[in-house]
Write a protein that holds these residues in place. Structure first.
Motif, PDB file in Angstrom:
ATOM      1  N   LYS A  71       0.847  -1.192   0.000  1.00 32.15           N
ATOM      2  CA  LYS A  71       0.000   0.000   0.000  1.00 32.15           C
ATOM      3  C   LYS A  71       0.885   1.244   0.000  1.00 32.15           C
ATOM      4  CE  LYS A  71      -4.101  -2.118   1.641  1.00 32.15           C
ATOM      5  NZ  LYS A  71      -5.368  -1.942   2.352  1.00 32.15           N
ATOM      6  N   MET A  86      -5.475  -1.100  10.399  1.00 27.95           N
ATOM      7  CA  MET A  86      -5.433  -2.286   9.551  1.00 27.95           C
ATOM      8  C   MET A  86      -5.504  -1.988   8.050  1.00 27.95           C
ATOM      9  SD  MET A  86      -7.744  -5.559  10.214  1.00 27.95           S
ATOM     10  CE  MET A  86      -8.496  -4.717  11.578  1.00 27.95           C
ATOM     11  N   LEU A  87      -6.175  -0.890   7.678  1.00 29.73           N
ATOM     12  CA  LEU A  87      -6.311  -0.577   6.252  1.00 29.73           C
ATOM     13  C   LEU A  87      -5.029   0.010   5.665  1.00 29.73           C
ATOM     14  CD1 LEU A  87      -8.625  -0.387   3.999  1.00 29.73           C
ATOM     15  CD2 LEU A  87      -8.720   2.008   4.588  1.00 29.73           C
ATOM     16  N   PHE A 105     -15.032 -11.419  13.134  1.00 33.93           N
ATOM     17  CA  PHE A 105     -15.825 -11.480  11.914  1.00 33.93           C
ATOM     18  C   PHE A 105     -16.132 -12.917  11.492  1.00 33.93           C
ATOM     19  CE2 PHE A 105     -13.755  -7.392  12.054  1.00 33.93           C
ATOM     20  CZ  PHE A 105     -14.788  -6.530  11.721  1.00 33.93           C
ATOM     21  N   THR A 265     -10.213   3.259  12.223  1.00 35.92           N
ATOM     22  CA  THR A 265     -10.304   2.569  10.926  1.00 35.92           C
ATOM     23  C   THR A 265     -11.623   1.794  10.825  1.00 35.92           C
ATOM     24  OG1 THR A 265      -7.906   2.353  10.745  1.00 35.92           O
ATOM     25  CG2 THR A 265      -9.212   0.792   9.464  1.00 35.92           C
ATOM     26  N   LEU A 266     -11.914   1.017  11.874  1.00 41.78           N
ATOM     27  CA  LEU A 266     -13.144   0.207  11.830  1.00 41.78           C
ATOM     28  C   LEU A 266     -14.382   1.093  11.882  1.00 41.78           C
ATOM     29  CD1 LEU A 266     -11.719  -2.502  14.164  1.00 41.78           C
ATOM     30  CD2 LEU A 266     -12.614  -2.972  11.875  1.00 41.78           C
ATOM     31  N   GLY A 270     -16.121   0.885   8.540  1.00 36.49           N
ATOM     32  CA  GLY A 270     -17.235   0.010   8.865  1.00 36.49           C
ATOM     33  C   GLY A 270     -18.609   0.610   8.633  1.00 36.49           C
ATOM     34  N   THR A 273     -18.798   3.232   3.826  1.00 36.01           N
ATOM     35  CA  THR A 273     -18.915   2.451   2.588  1.00 36.01           C
ATOM     36  C   THR A 273     -20.315   1.826   2.461  1.00 36.01           C
ATOM     37  OG1 THR A 273     -17.818   0.774   3.921  1.00 36.01           O
ATOM     38  CG2 THR A 273     -16.528   1.744   2.141  1.00 36.01           C
ATOM     39  N   PRO A 332     -18.460   1.202  -3.650  1.00 38.32           N
ATOM     40  CA  PRO A 332     -18.010   2.333  -2.829  1.00 38.32           C
ATOM     41  C   PRO A 332     -16.495   2.510  -2.862  1.00 38.32           C
ATOM     42  CG  PRO A 332     -19.680   1.074  -1.671  1.00 38.32           C
ATOM     43  CD  PRO A 332     -19.358   0.304  -2.902  1.00 38.32           C
ATOM     44  N   ILE A 336      -8.452   1.410  -6.169  1.00 41.42           N
ATOM     45  CA  ILE A 336      -7.532   0.703  -5.275  1.00 41.42           C
ATOM     46  C   ILE A 336      -6.134   0.827  -5.899  1.00 41.42           C
ATOM     47  CG2 ILE A 336      -6.937  -1.562  -4.276  1.00 41.42           C
ATOM     48  CD1 ILE A 336      -9.890  -2.276  -4.329  1.00 41.42           C
ATOM     49  N   PRO A 397     -15.770  -5.762  -5.357  1.00 39.59           N
ATOM     50  CA  PRO A 397     -16.211  -4.654  -4.487  1.00 39.59           C
ATOM     51  C   PRO A 397     -15.461  -4.627  -3.163  1.00 39.59           C
ATOM     52  CG  PRO A 397     -17.863  -6.394  -4.536  1.00 39.59           C
ATOM     53  CD  PRO A 397     -16.833  -6.761  -5.559  1.00 39.59           C
ATOM     54  N   ARG A 403      -5.482  -8.872   1.585  1.00 43.24           N
ATOM     55  CA  ARG A 403      -6.026  -7.603   2.074  1.00 43.24           C
ATOM     56  C   ARG A 403      -7.514  -7.446   1.748  1.00 43.24           C
ATOM     57  NH1 ARG A 403      -1.673  -4.351   4.016  1.00 43.24           N
ATOM     58  NH2 ARG A 403      -3.399  -3.405   5.163  1.00 43.24           N
ATOM     59  N   CYS A 405     -11.342  -7.073   2.183  1.00 47.35           N
ATOM     60  CA  CYS A 405     -12.066  -6.371   3.253  1.00 47.35           C
ATOM     61  C   CYS A 405     -12.419  -7.336   4.384  1.00 47.35           C
ATOM     62  CB  CYS A 405     -13.340  -5.784   2.665  1.00 47.35           C
ATOM     63  SG  CYS A 405     -14.417  -5.064   3.909  1.00 47.35           S
ATOM     64  N   PHE A 410     -19.978  -8.963   7.037  1.00 44.72           N
ATOM     65  CA  PHE A 410     -20.728  -8.049   7.914  1.00 44.72           C
ATOM     66  C   PHE A 410     -21.575  -7.113   7.028  1.00 44.72           C
ATOM     67  CE2 PHE A 410     -20.633  -5.541  12.017  1.00 44.72           C
ATOM     68  CZ  PHE A 410     -21.261  -4.402  11.556  1.00 44.72           C
ATOM     69  N   ALA A 411     -20.911  -6.483   6.037  1.00 43.93           N
ATOM     70  CA  ALA A 411     -21.607  -5.506   5.192  1.00 43.93           C
ATOM     71  C   ALA A 411     -22.696  -6.168   4.349  1.00 43.93           C
ATOM     72  CB  ALA A 411     -20.607  -4.800   4.290  1.00 43.93           C
ATOM     73  N   MET A 415     -26.636  -5.186   4.585  1.00 41.66           N
ATOM     74  CA  MET A 415     -27.400  -4.653   3.451  1.00 41.66           C
ATOM     75  C   MET A 415     -28.598  -5.539   3.142  1.00 41.66           C
ATOM     76  SD  MET A 415     -24.498  -3.242   0.839  1.00 41.66           S
ATOM     77  CE  MET A 415     -25.723  -2.657  -0.358  1.00 41.66           C
TER      78      MET A 415
HETATM   79  C1  HEM Z   1     -20.184  -2.201   1.292  1.00 41.54           C
HETATM   80  C2  HEM Z   1     -19.319  -2.050   2.269  1.00 41.54           C
HETATM   81  C3  HEM Z   1     -17.818  -2.169   2.136  1.00 41.54           C
HETATM   82  C4  HEM Z   1     -17.022  -2.075   1.025  1.00 41.54           C
HETATM   83  C5  HEM Z   1     -17.440  -1.831  -0.415  1.00 41.54           C
HETATM   84  C6  HEM Z   1     -15.652  -2.262   1.472  1.00 41.54           C
HETATM   85  C7  HEM Z   1     -14.552  -2.289   0.625  1.00 41.54           C
HETATM   86  C8  HEM Z   1     -13.261  -2.569   1.032  1.00 41.54           C
HETATM   87  C9  HEM Z   1     -12.137  -2.774   0.149  1.00 41.54           C
HETATM   88  C10 HEM Z   1     -12.177  -2.693  -1.376  1.00 41.54           C
HETATM   89  C11 HEM Z   1     -11.053  -3.033   0.911  1.00 41.54           C
HETATM   90  C12 HEM Z   1      -9.643  -3.346   0.403  1.00 41.54           C
HETATM   91  C13 HEM Z   1      -8.845  -2.106   0.155  1.00 41.54           C
HETATM   92  C14 HEM Z   1      -7.503  -2.388  -0.485  1.00 41.54           C
HETATM   93  O1  HEM Z   1      -7.187  -3.520  -0.860  1.00 41.54           O
HETATM   94  O2  HEM Z   1      -6.745  -1.445  -0.619  1.00 41.54           O
HETATM   95  C15 HEM Z   1     -11.475  -2.979   2.289  1.00 41.54           C
HETATM   96  C16 HEM Z   1     -10.650  -3.171   3.370  1.00 41.54           C
HETATM   97  C17 HEM Z   1     -11.075  -3.079   4.685  1.00 41.54           C
HETATM   98  N1  HEM Z   1     -12.369  -2.933   5.129  1.00 41.54           N
HETATM   99 FE1  HEM Z   1     -14.010  -2.804   3.989  1.00 41.54          FE
HETATM  100  N2  HEM Z   1     -15.660  -2.449   2.827  1.00 41.54           N
HETATM  101  C18 HEM Z   1     -16.957  -2.421   3.274  1.00 41.54           C
HETATM  102  C19 HEM Z   1     -17.388  -2.607   4.565  1.00 41.54           C
HETATM  103  C20 HEM Z   1     -16.576  -2.782   5.654  1.00 41.54           C
HETATM  104  C21 HEM Z   1     -17.030  -3.019   7.002  1.00 41.54           C
HETATM  105  C22 HEM Z   1     -18.483  -3.184   7.418  1.00 41.54           C
HETATM  106  C23 HEM Z   1     -15.910  -3.070   7.797  1.00 41.54           C
HETATM  107  C24 HEM Z   1     -15.795  -3.302   9.279  1.00 41.54           C
HETATM  108  C25 HEM Z   1     -16.789  -3.556  10.067  1.00 41.54           C
HETATM  109  C26 HEM Z   1     -14.756  -2.869   6.930  1.00 41.54           C
HETATM  110  C27 HEM Z   1     -13.438  -2.815   7.349  1.00 41.54           C
HETATM  111  C28 HEM Z   1     -12.351  -2.893   6.501  1.00 41.54           C
HETATM  112  C29 HEM Z   1     -10.971  -3.006   6.972  1.00 41.54           C
HETATM  113  C30 HEM Z   1     -10.503  -2.995   8.418  1.00 41.54           C
HETATM  114  C31 HEM Z   1     -10.169  -3.138   5.831  1.00 41.54           C
HETATM  115  C32 HEM Z   1      -8.666  -3.351   5.791  1.00 41.54           C
HETATM  116  C33 HEM Z   1      -8.411  -4.855   5.767  1.00 41.54           C
HETATM  117  C34 HEM Z   1      -6.945  -5.245   5.638  1.00 41.54           C
HETATM  118  O3  HEM Z   1      -6.211  -4.630   4.854  1.00 41.54           O
HETATM  119  O4  HEM Z   1      -6.566  -6.215   6.301  1.00 41.54           O
HETATM  120  N3  HEM Z   1     -15.198  -2.708   5.641  1.00 41.54           N
HETATM  121  N4  HEM Z   1     -12.830  -2.718   2.342  1.00 41.54           N
END
Ligand code: HEM
Length: 457
Positions: A71, A86-87, A105, A265-266, A270, A273, A332, A336, A397, A403, A405, A410-411, A415
């Motif tokens: 990243k 974490m992100l 999760f 982050t969470l 969380g 998006t 959303p 990337i 998505p 990495r 999500c 959960f999401a 939905m």
């Molecule tokens: C429709 C809803 C969501 C979408 C479209 C979404 C999308 C994404 C995407 C594309 C990534 C990867 C980013 C990358 O590779 O650079 C990501 C990572 C992440 N998302 Fe989501 N997300 C959603 C909901 C959530 C929810 C509900 C949570 C927590 C409750 C969450 C927590 C995270 C975290 C912590 C990461 C980083 C994970 C890691 O790198 O280990 N997201 N998300």
């Protein structure tokens, strides 16, 4: 292998493609996708950005060679709010934090969150019913606001065991909007004033991030106090897992700064998006009463007069297809990126050290090589036989590889529950054309007004 240079798209003097990209990123990128097949290089002032258009190459970056593609710059920009959570983190540190949070999760943990999702959705439905009644059966509601409030309450109750005061919700959403806007401008323009210069934007940024930090600090200190007062109390959530987790080697707990970075982050990832995805879902459904009718029949058949539970959610297969299709048309996380530290190749193309690779689920989900009639809202794209025909990385998505999500299930569950319940109570009508506004997330321009009417029995 003899490596080739990535084909370059000619840009203008000095700025390269910064102006064109800044003005209308989605249409600019769609044009590039239309004119090119696999990979092209853009220049944003001095940054070379390699745009990947092909699902196999994206799989190579995210999954097969994920260690080489880390990243980079965009995530450092995000780090101004999210810190080293974490992100945004990588390497061993990221791996340890991800391992700590992952159990929150697991399926059996998600099953415990259905009640919270049901309750908050029903609270929103009751609120809508009241305003609609006052307006003789229908009202125009600002969907982004409604969805931000409900998803925020769901995530904070589910993961941190706290309810945010309703008066605070609008302020939090405004602050997240401000930060989203400022950071997305920074991502597109590599030259900017350092944060210590008191420009208007820098001051807005500081004010919003200070307020957000205060909310996060409050969540953490409330829990720490509760533990102090009653050390025997059982808190069964992600916040508790993060507070009490100990490093396997050093036996140390997370510092306050680490904890803050993970919680913020969470907190943001969380809910914002999911709120945007739900707003787009309402927009699409407001134009497709026949799809709403099919969802309603399914809800009636599977749920009857009951609320969803963990078992019957899985039977809401059509609703699940609708959710997937919404995330296809309006992902959303629309952009990337990754950076290479050393020279790498993608197929026969050389990506020189320090350069960025970038891809957009928004493009991929509209690529004619993978989708027929990509502009059409068609939940049948997610019938099992259709899914089987496509390369798995044509639909991203939630990203992919290690990495992926952490909150994807959960999401999706959230939905599905929200939509299955909403269609039982209301009809939706489009009020105006709404265009996407690609900031950090794919927001709608404006607050997405939709006419909502009480379903006639
Ligand atoms: C429709 C809803 C969501 C979408 C479209 C979404 C999308 C994404 C995407 C594309 C990534 C990867 C980013 C990358 O590779 O650079 C990501 C990572 C992440 N998302 Fe989501 N997300 C959603 C909901 C959530 C929810 C509900 C949570 C927590 C409750 C969450 C927590 C995270 C975290 C912590 C990461 C980083 C994970 C890691 O790198 O280990 N997201 N998300």
């Amino acid at each position: 292998m003899f490596l080739k240079k990535v084909p370059v798209v000619k840009g203008v003097f000095f700025f390269g493609h910064a102006l064109e990209f800044g003005r209308d990123p989605l249409n600019f990128l769609l044009k590039l996708q239309h004119e090119n097949e696999r990979i092209v290089q853009l220049r944003i002032v001095y940054l070379n950005v390699n745009l990947l258009l092909n699902a196999e190459d994206i799989k190579y970056v995210l999954q097969e060679h994920s260690k080489a593609f880390i990243k980079g710059r965009a995530y450092r920009v995000l780090g101004q709010i999210l810190g080293n959570g974490m992100l945004t983190s990588h390497g061993e540190f990221w791996h340890r934090q991800r391992k700590l949070a992952q159990p929150a999760f697991y399926k059996q943990r998600l099953a415990l969150l259905v009640d919270i999702m049901n309750d908050e959705t029903m609270t929103m439905i009751k609120r809508w019913e009241t305003t609609i009644e006052q307006q003789n059966g229908s009202d125009i509601l600002a969907m982004t606001k409604e969805m931000m409030a409900t998803t925020l309450l769901i995530v904070t109750k589910s993961l941190f065991g706290v309810s945010i005061d309703t008066n605070q919700i609008a302020h939090i959403s405004n602050d997240i909007d401000t930060l989203n806007e400022i950071l997305s401008v920074q991502m597109r323009t590599p030259v900017r004033f350092p944060m210590w210069i008191p420009t208007k934007v820098n001051q807005q940024f500081k004010a919003s991030s200070n307020r957000l930090n205060a909310v996060i600090q409050e969540i953490i200190s409330t829990r720490r106090n509760a533990i102090k007062i009653n050390p025997e109390a059982q808190f069964d959530d992600l916040l508790q897992m993060l507070i009490t987790a100990k490093d396997e080697d050093t036996n140390e707990q997370m510092t306050d700064k680490q904890l803050r970075d993970e919680i913020v982050t969470l907190f943001i990832a969380g809910h914002e998006t999911t709120a945007m995805a739900m707003s787009w879902a309402m927009y699409l459904l407001s134009q497709h009463p026949e799809i709403v009718q099919k969802m309603r029949s399914e809800s009636q058949e599977i749920l009857g007069e009951n609320l969803p539970n963990f078992e019957n959610i899985r039977q809401l297969t059509y609703t699940s297809q609708v959710v997937s299709e919404v995330l296809r048309l309006y992902p959303p996380a629309w952009a990337i990126s990754r950076q290479v530290m050393e020279n790498q190749n993608i197929g026969e193309y050389l990506i020189p050290a320090k350069e960025q690779v970038f891809f957009s689920p928004y493009l991929l989900h509209r690529n004619k090589a993978y989708w027929t009639n990509p502009e059409e809202f068609n939940p049948d794209n997610f019938l099992p036989e259709q899914i089987k025909q496509r390369p798995s990385y044509a639909y991203l998505p939630f990203g992919g590889g290690p990495r992926l999500c952490i909150g994807n299930n959960f999401a999706l569950m959230e939905m599905q529950i929200m939509l299955a319940l909403l269609v039982k109570y209301f009809d939706f009508e489009k009020i105006e054309e709404v265009f996407p506004d690609p900031q950090i997330t794919l927001k709608p321009k404006g607050n997405m007004p939709i006419k909502v009417s009480r379903l006639k029995k």
